[in-house]
Design a protein around this motif. Sequence first.
Motif, PDB file in Angstrom:
ATOM      1  N   LEU A   1      52.514  33.347  43.773  1.00  0.00           N
ATOM      2  CA  LEU A   1      53.045  34.589  44.329  1.00  0.00           C
ATOM      3  C   LEU A   1      52.127  35.787  44.086  1.00  0.00           C
ATOM      4  O   LEU A   1      52.441  36.907  44.521  1.00  0.00           O
ATOM      5  N   PHE A   2      51.009  35.573  43.422  1.00  0.00           N
ATOM      6  CA  PHE A   2      50.085  36.658  43.121  1.00  0.00           C
ATOM      7  C   PHE A   2      49.070  36.830  44.252  1.00  0.00           C
ATOM      8  O   PHE A   2      48.730  35.874  44.952  1.00  0.00           O
ATOM      9  N   LYS A   3      48.576  38.048  44.417  1.00  0.00           N
ATOM     10  CA  LYS A   3      47.565  38.304  45.439  1.00  0.00           C
ATOM     11  C   LYS A   3      46.278  37.559  45.129  1.00  0.00           C
ATOM     12  O   LYS A   3      45.572  37.111  46.031  1.00  0.00           O
ATOM     13  N   THR A   4      45.966  37.439  43.842  1.00  0.00           N
ATOM     14  CA  THR A   4      44.817  36.645  43.401  1.00  0.00           C
ATOM     15  C   THR A   4      45.343  35.429  42.653  1.00  0.00           C
ATOM     16  O   THR A   4      46.121  35.562  41.711  1.00  0.00           O
ATOM     17  N   GLN A   5      44.916  34.259  43.077  1.00  0.00           N
ATOM     18  CA  GLN A   5      45.463  33.015  42.528  1.00  0.00           C
ATOM     19  C   GLN A   5      44.405  32.178  41.812  1.00  0.00           C
ATOM     20  O   GLN A   5      44.609  30.997  41.543  1.00  0.00           O
TER      21      GLN A   5
ATOM     22  N   LYS B   1      43.902  46.911  42.514  1.00  0.00           N
ATOM     23  CA  LYS B   1      43.020  46.456  43.596  1.00  0.00           C
ATOM     24  C   LYS B   1      41.601  46.199  43.090  1.00  0.00           C
ATOM     25  O   LYS B   1      40.612  46.439  43.785  1.00  0.00           O
ATOM     26  N   ALA B   2      41.519  45.711  41.855  1.00  0.00           N
ATOM     27  CA  ALA B   2      40.213  45.479  41.236  1.00  0.00           C
ATOM     28  C   ALA B   2      39.703  44.059  41.442  1.00  0.00           C
ATOM     29  O   ALA B   2      38.496  43.819  41.353  1.00  0.00           O
ATOM     30  N   LEU B   3      40.617  43.105  41.697  1.00  0.00           N
ATOM     31  CA  LEU B   3      40.233  41.698  41.766  1.00  0.00           C
ATOM     32  C   LEU B   3      39.950  41.236  43.183  1.00  0.00           C
ATOM     33  O   LEU B   3      40.583  41.684  44.148  1.00  0.00           O
ATOM     34  N   SER B   4      39.020  40.292  43.297  1.00  0.00           N
ATOM     35  CA  SER B   4      38.815  39.603  44.568  1.00  0.00           C
ATOM     36  C   SER B   4      40.085  38.846  44.943  1.00  0.00           C
ATOM     37  O   SER B   4      40.803  38.336  44.066  1.00  0.00           O
ATOM     38  N   GLN B   5      40.355  38.760  46.230  1.00  0.00           N
ATOM     39  CA  GLN B   5      41.507  37.998  46.714  1.00  0.00           C
ATOM     40  C   GLN B   5      41.064  36.850  47.613  1.00  0.00           C
ATOM     41  O   GLN B   5      41.817  36.392  48.482  1.00  0.00           O
ATOM     42  N   ARG B   6      39.865  36.355  47.353  1.00  0.00           N
ATOM     43  CA  ARG B   6      39.304  35.288  48.181  1.00  0.00           C
ATOM     44  C   ARG B   6      39.869  33.931  47.746  1.00  0.00           C
ATOM     45  O   ARG B   6      39.156  33.039  47.262  1.00  0.00           O
ATOM     46  N   ASN B   7      41.181  33.777  47.912  1.00  0.00           N
ATOM     47  CA  ASN B   7      41.877  32.579  47.421  1.00  0.00           C
ATOM     48  C   ASN B   7      41.427  31.298  48.107  1.00  0.00           C
ATOM     49  O   ASN B   7      41.555  30.211  47.539  1.00  0.00           O
ATOM     50  N   GLU B   8      40.918  31.423  49.323  1.00  0.00           N
ATOM     51  CA  GLU B   8      40.503  30.226  50.053  1.00  0.00           C
ATOM     52  C   GLU B   8      39.177  29.672  49.554  1.00  0.00           C
ATOM     53  O   GLU B   8      38.823  28.529  49.860  1.00  0.00           O
ATOM     54  N   SER B   9      38.442  30.475  48.757  1.00  0.00           N
ATOM     55  CA  SER B   9      37.143  30.024  48.274  1.00  0.00           C
ATOM     56  C   SER B   9      36.827  30.665  46.924  1.00  0.00           C
ATOM     57  O   SER B   9      35.930  31.505  46.819  1.00  0.00           O
ATOM     58  N   PRO B  10      37.547  30.283  45.881  1.00  0.00           N
ATOM     59  CA  PRO B  10      37.356  30.912  44.568  1.00  0.00           C
ATOM     60  C   PRO B  10      35.927  30.859  44.059  1.00  0.00           C
ATOM     61  O   PRO B  10      35.426  31.827  43.487  1.00  0.00           O
TER      62      PRO B  10
END
Length: 416
Positions: free
Chosen positions: A45-49, A208-217
Motif C-alpha cells: 500500500l506504500f508509494k514506494t515498495q 516525496k524524497a523516495l523513488s517510486q520506480r516500483n516496476e524496476s527497483p
Amino acid sequence: MNLKRVVVTGIGALTPIGNTAPEFWKGLSNGVSGAAPITKFDASLFKTQFACEVKNFDIEQFIDRKEARKMDPFTQFAMVAADEAMVDSGLDLEKIDKSRAGVIWGSGIGGLRTFQDEVTAFAQGDGTPRFNPFFIPKMIADISAGFISIKYGFRGPNFVTVSACASATNALIDAFNYIRLGKADIFISGGSEAAVTEAGIGGFNAMKALSQRNESPETASRPFDKDRDGFVLGEGAGALILEEYEFAKARGARIYAELVGGGMTADANHITAPHPEGLGASSVMKIALEDANISPEAIDYVNVHGTSTPLGDVSETKAIETVFGEHAYKMNISSTKSMTGHLLGAAGAIEAIACIYAMNNSLVPPTINHFTDDESFDKRLNLTFNTAQKREINYALSNTFGFGGHNCSVIFKKYN
C-alpha cells in the motif's frame, strides 16, 4: 602545534550489496544494485515498495539471542561491522591503554523500528502503559557507541553524532580530531542505520524524497540521470579503526590509508533542500582541502553524496565545479548510492570505505543506472557511468550532506 597523523587500520561493512567489507567492495566494483522489493513488511500500500535491505543476515550468527533482543537493528548492525573492523585491525586488547581508546559513531535516526513497534503496541492496546523495559535504551542513538565500548572495554571518548545523512562522516571527523590533537590513540568510528520500516518508508514518501520506480527497483537509484525521481532507502553499517600513525606503526599494523583532512559546514538555507548553488557544499570541500594542506588538483576521485534527487545532484556538481575549476573535468566522480541506496546516517562510513578500497585497488567504482543524459550536468564531468574505471588514486574526497543543511567532507591519502 604539531598535529599527529591518523591512519585507517581496520575496516568492517554490512551493506545491501555485501555483508563484509570485501563482499561490499566486490559488489561495488562489479556495479551490483542492492535494490529489491521490501521483505521486512508488507509494502503493497506504500508509494514506494522497494529498498536496499541487508540480505541473508541472521544476528544470532554474531550475537547471543538474549543479548541481541536488547538491541534495535541499527545497533545490531553496528556491532557486526565494528567486530569485523576490530578483527581486521589485529589490535591486541591486552596491549593497549583502553583509557585512550574510544568510540565515536554516527546515526541519523537511531532505533526507529523499536520506537515504531512500542508506540504501535501501546496505541493498539487498552491504554494501559505496557512498555518493554529496554524500549528507551534500544531507541536512543547513542546506545550503539555504548554497546561497542562495553564489548571492547574502551574507556575513552564515547558518543554518537547525529547530523542526518552526514552523521557517520561527522563521527569520523570528530575521531580524527581527537587523535591528531593527542587526546586518544584509537577510535572505532563509523555509522549504522536501520530505517527500512513502515515509518521510514512512509515518512520519506510523504516528503516525496523516495523513488517510486516500483516496476524496476534495481534501476531506481540513478544519480545524474535525467529521469531520476528520488533516492532509494538503504540500511546497514560501516566501521573504521582509526589510529595515531606512530602507535599503529609501532605495533606493526597494516595501514589501509591516511585520513588527512575534514570539513564541516551548514547551508543555513532550508530544512531539506540543498543550497541551489551548492554554497555549503563548495565551502565544506574547500575547508577539507585546506585542512589536508593540499591543492584541489591533488584530488583524483570524489565519492559524491549523489542521492539521485532532482535538486541535490545538480547543486553538488555545481559545487564541485566551483571548487575544482578545470580540474573538475580531470577527476573521476561517482555515486556509490546508485548501488547501495542511501544509508542515511551510515552513508559516510561505507562511502569512506569505498574510497579506501578504490585507492588500494586503483579502481573507481561506477555510478550505475545511467540511461539518459541530463543537460543540467556538464558533459566534461567524468561521472564514471555504468562501469568501473581503472585509475591511480592518491587522494580521494568523500562528501555527505544531510537534512538541516549539514555538510561534511573527508579526504583520504593513499598509504605507501
